[in-house]
Design an enzyme around this catalytic site. Structure first.
Site, PDB file in Angstrom:
ATOM      1  CG  ASP A  21      -1.683   1.248   1.436  1.00 36.17           C
ATOM      2  OD1 ASP A  21      -1.865   1.979   0.444  1.00 36.17           O
ATOM      3  OD2 ASP A  21      -2.115   1.511   2.581  1.00 36.17           O
ATOM      4  CG  ASP A  29      -1.324   1.463  -3.922  1.00 29.28           C
ATOM      5  OD1 ASP A  29      -0.153   1.299  -4.319  1.00 29.28           O
ATOM      6  OD2 ASP A  29      -1.605   1.995  -2.829  1.00 29.28           O
ATOM      7  CG  ASP A  98      -7.877 -12.465 -13.188  1.00 31.35           C
ATOM      8  OD1 ASP A  98      -8.739 -13.280 -13.540  1.00 31.35           O
ATOM      9  OD2 ASP A  98      -7.080 -12.652 -12.254  1.00 31.35           O
ATOM     10  CG  ASP A 200     -12.618 -15.576 -12.996  1.00 35.07           C
ATOM     11  OD1 ASP A 200     -11.876 -16.031 -12.119  1.00 35.07           O
ATOM     12  OD2 ASP A 200     -13.834 -15.322 -12.805  1.00 35.07           O
ATOM     13  CD  GLU A 251     -10.520 -20.011 -11.863  1.00 33.92           C
ATOM     14  OE1 GLU A 251     -10.323 -20.095 -10.639  1.00 33.92           O
ATOM     15  OE2 GLU A 251     -11.386 -19.266 -12.341  1.00 33.92           O
ATOM     16  CG  HIS A 315      -6.959 -15.099  -5.860  1.00 29.97           C
ATOM     17  ND1 HIS A 315      -6.472 -15.801  -6.940  1.00 29.97           N
ATOM     18  CD2 HIS A 315      -8.246 -14.808  -6.148  1.00 29.97           C
ATOM     19  CE1 HIS A 315      -7.428 -15.918  -7.852  1.00 29.97           C
ATOM     20  NE2 HIS A 315      -8.512 -15.325  -7.395  1.00 29.97           N
ATOM     21  CG  ASP A 316      -9.940 -18.223  -5.727  1.00 28.38           C
ATOM     22  OD1 ASP A 316     -10.287 -17.140  -5.226  1.00 28.38           O
ATOM     23  OD2 ASP A 316     -10.081 -18.497  -6.934  1.00 28.38           O
TER      24      ASP A 316
HETATM   25  O1  ISL Z   1     -12.452 -20.412  -4.488  1.00 28.46           O
HETATM   26  C1  ISL Z   1     -12.765 -21.514  -4.821  1.00 28.46           C
HETATM   27  C2  ISL Z   1     -12.983 -22.567  -3.848  1.00 28.46           C
HETATM   28  O2  ISL Z   1     -12.986 -22.011  -2.594  1.00 28.46           O
HETATM   29  C3  ISL Z   1     -12.862 -21.831  -6.227  1.00 28.46           C
HETATM   30  O3  ISL Z   1     -13.738 -22.856  -6.451  1.00 28.46           O
HETATM   31  C4  ISL Z   1     -13.189 -20.588  -7.048  1.00 28.46           C
HETATM   32  O4  ISL Z   1     -14.363 -20.021  -6.663  1.00 28.46           O
HETATM   33  C5  ISL Z   1     -13.283 -20.928  -8.486  1.00 28.46           C
HETATM   34  O5  ISL Z   1     -12.093 -21.539  -8.784  1.00 28.46           O
HETATM   35  C6  ISL Z   1     -13.462 -19.706  -9.372  1.00 28.46           C
HETATM   36  O6  ISL Z   1     -12.573 -18.692  -9.024  1.00 28.46           O
HETATM   37  C7  ISL Z   1     -12.476 -17.531  -9.775  1.00 28.46           C
HETATM   38  O7  ISL Z   1     -13.718 -16.938 -10.078  1.00 28.46           O
HETATM   39  C8  ISL Z   1     -14.460 -16.419  -8.970  1.00 28.46           C
HETATM   40  C9  ISL Z   1     -13.623 -15.554  -8.045  1.00 28.46           C
HETATM   41  O8  ISL Z   1     -14.322 -15.354  -6.850  1.00 28.46           O
HETATM   42  C10 ISL Z   1     -12.293 -16.199  -7.739  1.00 28.46           C
HETATM   43  O9  ISL Z   1     -11.513 -15.352  -6.931  1.00 28.46           O
HETATM   44  C11 ISL Z   1     -11.642 -16.514  -9.045  1.00 28.46           C
HETATM   45  O10 ISL Z   1     -10.330 -16.998  -8.902  1.00 28.46           O
HETATM   46  C12 ISL Z   1     -15.594 -15.609  -9.556  1.00 28.46           C
HETATM   47  O11 ISL Z   1     -15.098 -14.680 -10.481  1.00 28.46           O
END
Ligand code: ISL
Length: 542
Positions: A21, A29, A98, A200, A251, A315-316
């Site tokens: 930040d 940012d 993304d 995505d 993805e 991040h997920d």
């Molecule tokens: O986060 C997951 C499980 O906890 C995944 O199943 C995830 O939701 C899925 O892989 C899709 O993720 C992507 O699209 C989502 C977004 O929330 C995620 O951050 C992104 O990586 C919707 O756009």
């Protein structure tokens, strides 16, 4: 197999809001990313993937976009993005962005128009259906984040479809105007000079015709890989991607290697590579027999025909050392071991920010400390059923997406040097021990180990193009494999357990170089005894 720059790449993922930040508002940012580019470069990576930074109400941390052509205020502005791109290129790295086009935000002007009336010209840009005769939702499908994929709209008395949150309506890809508009937007960013896209949930674009009820709504696998998807991706390739020298990674949840090849097969003209989720979505903790089986099946399905990815967190998904390793007694050893797998198994390696210093997951005491919409929605859903709040919280903690979203730990100053303000999500309390400054000062740190891993990848083509020959496949603790390409041969030996074990396989390592090792070098490297979470990588060149 054709040799290509992107096959040899190592990607670093920047979750910018938790990275650095520079304004003191508690949110990372794009300027913060610029200021840390030398750090990223020093790891040796070639490509940076930046999570979505477009204008967004931010219900799902930027995955709910309300304007594809503008940078959200929290992230900065277009001028800062352009500078970021320039600075990335100046350092001889590439930047991928993304692409979130399965859905938009419900605040996107397209959706606002679409919901305004049944006759609106944009009505058909989203998916609207009448209720069933009894007034209920058009079918029994579950979304990723809510009990139904359908949300009723009072004004026009129809339901709209959303694969994720209510605030993320799905675009109707059957509509050619939608597709053309998305292709224009892709060209806009590619013409700025970006080097590709992480796409995505790209396999969700096509929906099952007629939306029938399903027997097992909780599987949600009916959301992806439906007939028509390859027509869209081929069109996207024809219209947009083929005109640029770019890298694309889709993805793709719920995919088998056979179907994966349909997306990334070298003869397919669709995408370059994919993320599958057989490890991160389906395996709560390390299940070694299953992990071996997944790696083998994907290798056999893809080798020579398409390119896979290797990642154990993002991040997920909860930080890998917490979920798949031992983040306690063997944190350093097991972070190095898991990193070795990512960089030596077939596929493009991804490093998620903080992984290179062995950052761990979190265990916040209260639901108030968590921010992730997926977790909060699930928590509310379960509690509304009458379940005990504390029990639900415990159940959701390990896989909460917030495990990987806590601020990057730069040093041991307040808020880990991430912000001078109040961080948007709490810093992991272990930052005084685990941080970049500490890693820089320790020549045996995970950071330097990653540097080595990445530099070996650049030096030895076997890591990109080599075959894969697993050994000791039935062993409960050892994961070990050879890789071979032209005159280079590697042997990777790991002990994935907390106990010592014996590597009972006859191999003469006397002519080999010990390329990497995560225990002190004084250890006898020819010993067949492996310490907990020990990893060794041997190299033969002829
Ligand atoms: O986060 C997951 C499980 O906890 C995944 O199943 C995830 O939701 C899925 O892989 C899709 O993720 C992507 O699209 C989502 C977004 O929330 C995620 O951050 C992104 O990586 C919707 O756009």
């Amino acid at each position: 197999m054709e040799q290509k720059w992107w096959k040899e790449a190592v990607v670093y993922q920047v979750y910018w809001r938790s990275f650095n930040d520079t304004t003191g508002n508690g949110i990372g940012d794009l300027q913060g990313v610029i200021e840390k580019l030398d750090y990223i470069k020093s790891l040796g990576v070639d490509v940076i993937w930046v999570n979505p930074f477009f204008e967004s109400p931010d219900k799902d941390n930027g995955y709910d976009i309300s304007n594809y052509y503008a940078v959200m205020d929290k992230a900065g502005d277009m001028e800062t993005f352009e500078r970021l791109l320039e600075e990335v290129h100046r350092r001889d790295m590439k930047l991928i962005m993304d692409l979130v086009v399965n859905h938009t935000s419900d605040q996107h002007p397209w959706f606002k128009e679409s919901r305004s009336s049944i006759d609106d010209p944009k009505r058909d840009w989203y998916i609207w259906k009448d209720p069933k005769e009894d007034g209920s939702a058009p079918n029994n499908w579950r979304s990723y984040f809510t009990p139904s994929t359908w949300e009723y709209d009072e004004k026009t008395q129809q339901y709209y479809f959303h694969s994720f949150a209510i605030e993320q309506p799905d675009l109707n890809w059957e509509n050619p105007e939608v597709r053309e508009e998305i292709y224009n937007m892709m060209r806009f960013w590619l013409d700025k000079g970006i080097d590709g896209f992480r796409m995505d949930v790209i396999n969700l674009l096509a929906k099952v015709k007629d939306y029938p009820d399903v027997d097992e709504p909780e599987t949600i696998n009916y959301l992806g890989n439906n007939p028509g998807i390859h027509n869209y991706l081929k069109e996207m390739y024809r219209e947009v991607l083929q005109h640029y020298d770019v890298f694309t990674v889709g993805e793709i949840p719920f995919v088998t290697p056979e179907d994966g090849l349909l997306y990334v097969g070298e003869d397919r003209q669709e995408l370059n590579t994919l993320f599958h989720f057989e490890v991160c979505d389906d395996m709560v903790q390390m299940d070694l027999p299953r992990f071996k089986e997944i790696q083998k099946r994907w290798y056999e399905g893809m080798f020579g025909r398409g390119t896979n990815s290797q990642f154990l967190n993002n991040h997920d998904h909860t930080r890998m050392v917490t979920r798949f390793g031992n983040d306690n007694e063997y944190r350093e050893e097991s972070a190095k071991l898991l990193g070795t797998l990512i960089h030596t198994l077939p596929g493009i390696p991804y490093v998620f920010q903080g992984e290179e210093i062995g950052m761990t997951g979190i265990d916040f005491p209260s639901i108030e400390d968590y921010q992730d919409i997926a977790m909060l929605n699930k928590y509310n859903e379960e509690v509304e059923k009458g379940r005990d709040e504390a029990e639900v919280l415990e159940e959701l903690k390990l896989l909460s997406r917030d495990n990987s979203r806590t601020p990057m730990q730069w040093d041991d100053s307040e808020n880990a040097g991430f912000t001078t303000g109040n961080p948007w999500i709490k810093v992991n309390p272990n930052y005084s021990d685990i941080n970049v400054r500490q890693a820089m000062d320790d020549k045996n740190s995970i950071f330097y180990y990653y540097q080595d891993l990445i530099s070996f990848r650049k030096r030895y083509k076997v890591l990109t193009y080599g075959d894969y020959q697993p050994i000791l496949e039935e062993h409960p603790a050892i994961y070990s494999y050879f890789r071979e390409f032209e005159d280079e041969k590697l042997l990777i030996v790991t002990n994935m357990s907390d106990e010592e074990t014996v590597f009972d396989y006859s191999v003469d390592t006397s002519g080999a170089e010990l390329l990497l090792h995560n225990y002190a070098v004084e250890n006898d490297i020819s010993s067949s005894h492996l310490k907990p979470h020990e990893v060794r990588v041997y190299l033969w060149t002829s």
